[in-house]
Design a protein around this motif. Structure first.
Motif: not given
Length: 138
Positions: A33-48
């Motif tokens: 993913q662009p700008n992926a940060t280790p240990g942090k998942l984008d809060d806007s993500l969901s089952h889609g």
């Protein structure tokens, strides 16, 4: 080593391989993913999002691993051998693999989703294993 013990050890080994695969898929999908940060998942993500689903699959497995691993290791430590116990290990493994595949494949917020049934099968298999151990220890 008896065939029964070998079967139980093999099921446990394959479970560990499944956990490793889940970790690798979750890590690789997130890292792409662009700008992926280790240990942090984008809060806007969901089952889609496949990234979300792989992360949740791995986290769900980790949440359930303590009970399964503890149950199995206790059985191994006390040299408990039972055909029913070994079958339950295989049922648990199969349920977790199907749960994983369904979580990867189906993007749904619906509850229960098809994966929920396999989650429950795994829980029931682990419950039977715990009861068998409890009866043995009495």
């Amino acid at each position: 080593m008896t065939d029964l013990a070998y079967s139980a050890y093999l099921a446990f080994y394959l479970y560990l391989i499944m956990v490793l695969i889940q970790w690798a898929v979750a890590t690789a999908s997130k890292a792409k993913q662009p700008n992926a940060t280790p240990g942090k998942l984008d809060d806007s993500l969901s089952h889609g999002s496949f990234v979300f689903r792989t992360h949740r699959t791995f986290q769900n497995t980790l949440e359930n691993s303590l009970l399964f691993v503890g149950t199995v290791l206790l059985a191994f430590v006390i040299s408990y051998q039972s055909t029913i116990f070994a079958v339950c290990m295989w049922v648990y493994l199969a349920a977790r693999v199907v749960h994983m595949v369904l979580y990867y494949a189906i993007a749904t917020e619906k509850n229960p989703s098809p994966r929920s049934y396999f989650f429950l099968i795994g829980v029931l298999a682990n419950l039977v294993m715990l009861v068998l151990l409890g009866l043995r220890l009495m």
